[in-house]
Design an enzyme around this catalytic site. Sequence first.
Site, PDB file in Angstrom:
ATOM      1  N   ASP A 116       0.862  -1.454   0.038  1.00  0.00           N
ATOM      2  CA  ASP A 116      -0.048   0.035  -0.209  1.00  0.00           C
ATOM      3  C   ASP A 116       0.815   1.217   0.188  1.00  0.00           C
ATOM      4  O   ASP A 116       0.300   2.551  -0.173  1.00  0.00           O
ATOM      5  CB  ASP A 116      -0.763  -0.068   1.265  1.00  0.00           C
ATOM      6  CG  ASP A 116      -2.256  -0.876   1.025  1.00  0.00           C
ATOM      7  OD1 ASP A 116      -2.587  -0.868  -0.055  1.00  0.00           O
ATOM      8  OD2 ASP A 116      -2.536  -0.973   2.201  1.00  0.00           O
TER       9      ASP A 116
HETATM   10  C1  BGC Z   1      -2.467  -3.904   4.656  1.00  0.00           C
HETATM   11  C2  BGC Z   1      -2.366  -4.761   3.533  1.00  0.00           C
HETATM   12  C3  BGC Z   1      -1.163  -4.233   2.849  1.00  0.00           C
HETATM   13  C4  BGC Z   1       0.064  -4.219   3.577  1.00  0.00           C
HETATM   14  C5  BGC Z   1       1.348  -3.875   3.095  1.00  0.00           C
HETATM   15  C6  BGC Z   1      -1.327  -3.893   5.449  1.00  0.00           C
HETATM   16  O1  BGC Z   1      -1.463  -2.937   6.509  1.00  0.00           O
HETATM   17  O2  BGC Z   1      -3.671  -4.338   5.463  1.00  0.00           O
HETATM   18  O3  BGC Z   1      -3.654  -4.541   2.717  1.00  0.00           O
HETATM   19  O4  BGC Z   1      -1.037  -5.384   1.710  1.00  0.00           O
HETATM   20  O5  BGC Z   1      -0.264  -3.533   4.839  1.00  0.00           O
HETATM   21  O6  BGC Z   1       1.145  -2.433   2.498  1.00  0.00           O
END
Ligand code: BGC
Length: 811
Positions: free
Chosen positions: A483
């Site tokens: 993200d």
């Molecule tokens: C989110 C995931 C994401 C991950 C890496 C997590 O906090 O829930 O959807 O893939 O972070 O960024």
Amino acid sequence: MKYGHFDDNRREYVITNPRTPWPWINYLGNEDFFSLVSNTGGGYSFYKDAKFRRITRYRYNNVPMDSGGKYFYINDGESVWSPGWKPCKTELDSYECRHGMNYTTIKGVKNGVEAEALYFVPLKTWAEVQKLTLRNTTNEVKTLKIFSFVEWCLWNAATDMENFQRNFSTGEVEIEDSVIYHKTEYKERRDHFAYYSVNEPMQGFDTDRETFFGLYNGFDEPQTVLEGAPRNSEAHGWSPIASHYVEVVLQPGESKDLVYVLGYVENAQDDKWESKNIINKTKAKATIARFDTAAKVDAALAELNAYWDNLLNVFTIKTGEEKLDRMVNIWNQYQCMITFCFSRSASFFESGIGRGMGFRDSNQDLVGFVHQIPERARERIIDIASTQFPDGGCYHQYQPLTKKGNNEIGQGFNDDPMWLILGTTAYIKESGDFTILEEPVPFDNEAGSEVSLFHHLTVSFDHVVNNLGPHGLPLSGRADWNDCLNLNCFSNDPNESFQTTENKSEGSQAQSLMIAGLFVVYGRDYVELCKVIGKTEEAARAQQHIDAMVEAIKLNGWDGDWFIRAYDYFGNKIGSKDNEESKIFIESNGWCTMAGIGLEEGMVAKALDSVKERLDCEHGIVLNNPPFTKYYIEYGEISSYPPGYKENAGIFCHNNPWIMIGETVQGRGDRAWEYFRKICPSYTEEISDLHKVEPYVYAQMIAGKDAFKPGEAKNSWLTGTAAWNYYAITQYILGIQPTYNGLRIEPCIAPEWKGFAVTRKFRGATYLIEVKNPNGSMKGVASLTVDGKLIEGNTIPLMPVGGTYKVEVIM
Ligand code: BGC
């Protein structure tokens, strides 16, 4: 240093020192009514949705940490104390908290009085039940003044924290018998209220917070408790609470149970009132009556325990490694159930108001619990798919209460669609239920837009195919799994969200090797599914796209010694030896090795060796290295974190299993096992003081080698780490894989393992599997017998339902 120990027979973690480095929590309830409870009685409750139906108030990030909860205060004439040490913090003679499967007990002993509080949410019940057992172990008569305490939240947990000009005037309660009802806003649009009862006539109560505490006191010294006298206050506005006052006289050796019920009720519009302004309490009274004796409470707890026996009996192992067995048999499965219930909404790190259910998160969580509760996995898949759009794109999150896509965050995370293929195929492989593919499922919850779930899988697959960049690789959109790698967001404004700002996507060349690998892995799953259900043309069409992707990865994604991570907006490489910082990333190397891309050419082995050399450290594998040390506007949030934390070179435990699985593709069981142990909580229990968070569940992140304090973990409980590690250990290391037509056995273990045993219930039959490794191999099944009969290959065919079968596997 440890703060407790595992009690595997009772499936509990026993905390013996209340001063844990961080609140160590547990979850109660697994259907509609939920609570979080810390080892000192902190936490809160909600109905279904931690944002919209918050029942009790909790103060996140407070001083001290973990402020607010379901507290019991005891004034015994000599001291004022709490069984959980907090909030009073009076030194106890002994303390013990036992976190079990959806229940917690907290026991404190002081001045010869034992007080044990049991907390749980009985099955099929919209209430938390608490049993407070008081025991006099002295030779004198003890007179105990018992004050309970909860603080009501004004329902919407977000506005509860901000709209005080309104909030301080709306609070309303009703008090009848020994029950305190919280009915704020009930007379306008709400059809729900909450209540808190005790199964004894109360000798007093308080419902106004400031009266209970005194204007200048904190949770640790309520004035009424110190004085041993309730004020019988009735809240009108300000902050309503519920505190019962009960006096208990105990003869020497005598004990007494008090049962408290904290519940939630919904009434139909035309059935809301008993009389003018008096709420209809019928349902509340019925629930209270179900738990009005200690015996009824004990029976309900026994039912809950039996329910967990069933869930955990589906898959059990015996490996001779105690720490591994307790994770796989108990805690990892338990955490998977919790992530199923909560996705990323409510923990001591997730405030319950930020995120609902994630599209990608929930699909991945599914592989961790589908064997336990396939029917609920089915429902979840339909809910998730209903938030998809006709072109295969989808809402990144949805609200559990409404099941509608969350407009604030919107769509555009281009890995999202592919996860639906994982979720659905995992469900069918486990259950054999192909009918789900025919289920009509809407787009964006729009009635009338329904198409088959299978069609949703096709548009998921095609969403990647239709969004390729100049190198033939998938466009990343706002972000892929990571993200924080925001390649189309060039933000210079601290008030903008990295997640939702997409101000430079026109003509973008931002492409993701993570999605590319993901596409190959789950694209193949899609092809396999098509073949199994006889859609051969579709299978052939999809296969061509996968072949093209494999070629594109080899051509444009290989950096000589590892797979690059991405191309940025301008078409420059990320995660390449040519980059100044972050030359290598875990995600693309995880997915491309899981996909076995370039296995024959040695790419897989090389990439994994590079990961070992550049990303591995004492506490696990970091996400990227060297870390970013400055802000890169073209990369976004990832470069906003200090080195070693979160997505900037933290050990993101969610993706370590991708490398473990990659190692099993290469056949290196020793490496997979080494990586597994590094981040597995039962193996890090000894360093709890450094690690900080619960030693019985995975954390999302452990500070990496470049951090100020390597090894310190954060964000425990709600993380894809739970499902992925469970998936890696059970399906790729132990190698017990559900397939459409049987259980495939494909272990990849450390050579020193002599073997292991697994009991697996699958499609109505029970398999007692014994894997033997006489020659110290790491991978490869030499022979497989079922009830003594030799089977060709390594898949146990589906055996008649109801039977128990002995399987012997020689590696
Ligand atoms: C989110 C995931 C994401 C991950 C890496 C997590 O906090 O829930 O959807 O893939 O972070 O960024």
